[in-house]
Design an enzyme around this catalytic site. Structure first.
Site, short mmCIF file in Angstrom:
data_model
loop_
_atom_site.label_atom_id
_atom_site.label_comp_id
_atom_site.label_asym_id
_atom_site.label_seq_id
_atom_site.Cartn_x
_atom_site.Cartn_y
_atom_site.Cartn_z
N GLY A 269 0.82 -1.21 0.00
CA GLY A 269 0.00 0.00 0.00
C GLY A 269 0.85 1.25 0.00
CD GLN A 270 -1.87 6.18 -1.07
OE1 GLN A 270 -1.47 7.23 -1.55
NE2 GLN A 270 -3.05 6.09 -0.48
CB THR B 286 -8.53 2.12 2.53
OG1 THR B 286 -8.01 1.55 1.32
CG2 THR B 286 -7.57 1.83 3.67
CE1 TYR C 294 -10.95 2.84 6.40
CE2 TYR C 294 -11.51 5.14 6.78
CZ TYR C 294 -10.55 4.15 6.61
OH TYR C 294 -9.22 4.47 6.67
#
Length: 285
Positions: free
Chosen positions: A10-11, A63, A126
């Protein structure tokens, strides 16, 4: 120390990997779903034991905020239950854990920056699942650090900055929400803060981290286009009501970063400076 990184593709996980090159004191195990299934208690306990893991940085999460509204079971598994499994496993070894959380644990009704001890009130699947994840980690691992962040972007993966650059180049006109206020976070800056915490020693608790400053999504887009050299796309401000989404967003999610700055002695860059750095890297690549 032997340190486990989850969600390494991921980022934030990718940024953590880049910074590891400057840390010769610790050994990092970078994992994603192919290397470690964090939804399996047995897989986690086996991995932590075999590699003698001393600390975990959990960058993995569900996400997709809007999709989460229709996928609550999977979102709960990844955002609430998996962090609990990781926390319980590292607690058995007397280790520490860093859990990444979100501004979505707040409903956004404040008009001043949120502090760590402000009442939480998530209004999306979320946000609710991430808040349960926070609670589980803090309960099951005594040496746990929860970091709430917001508006994350980087040169890796899909994010708002990349989308606005792409749309700005493709379209002559673009509508962007102006009545949701917050602060972007360059994933490289967050990764740097995490590495500082690891180096200085994890101080348990909840912390907030984003870049400095306050803007709207509309202002953010205008800055992205200016820094990316996009001048032909007219950006029009939209009300939230003009752009309905499955998940409700907090209208104000500015985070107060005083605690993490004082605890670890760090300085946090202004949002536009970090954005300029990131876009320069994107153009270079």
């Amino acid at each position: 120390m032997n340190i486990l990184i989850t969600g390494c593709n991921g980022q934030l996980g990718n940024e953590m990997q880049l910074l590891q090159k400057n840390d010769s004191d610790n050994c990092y195990y970078n994992t994603d779903i192919a290397e470690l299934d964090i939804t399996s208690v047995e897989a986690i306990e086996r991995y932590v034991a075999e590699h003698r893991i001393d600390g975990i940085v959990n960058c993995a999460a569900y996400t997709a905020v809007d999709k989460a509204e229709a996928n609550e079971e999977l979102c709960t598994l990844l955002n609430a239950e998996a962090p609990a499994y990781l926390a319980a496993a590292i607690e058995k070894r007397g280790g520490w854990m860093v859990q990444i959380s979100t501004d979505y644990v707040f409903d956004g009704t404040h008009h001043t920056p949120y502090h760590e001890d402000d009442d939480t009130c998530p209004n999306s699947v979320y946000g609710r699942t991430k808040l349960v994840g926070e609670f589980n980690v803090m309960k099951l691992c005594r040496r746990s650090m929860v970091i709430r962040t917001a508006w994350l972007y980087s040169t890796f993966g899909n994010n708002f900055v990349k989308t606005m650059i792409r749309l700005g180049r493709e379209k002559e006109q673009l509508g962007v929400i102006f009545d949701q206020i917050g602060t972007p976070t360059y994933a490289r800056d967050l990764a740097t803060a995490i590495m500082t915490a690891i180096r200085k020693g994890i101080v348990p608790g909840i912390y907030h981290f984003s870049n400095e400053g306050v803007i709207s999504w509309y202002d953010f887009t205008k800055a992205i286009h200016r820094l990316a050299g996009i001048d032909h796309c007219h950006v029009r401000p939209l009300h939230t009501s003009e752009y309905p989404t499955a998940a409700k967003r907090p209208p104000y999610s500015v985070l107060d970063k005083t605690k993490i700055k004082q605890t670890y002695g760090i300085e946090i860059p202004y949002w536009e400076e970090s954005l300029a750095e990131c876009i320069a890297k994107m153009i270079e690549e």
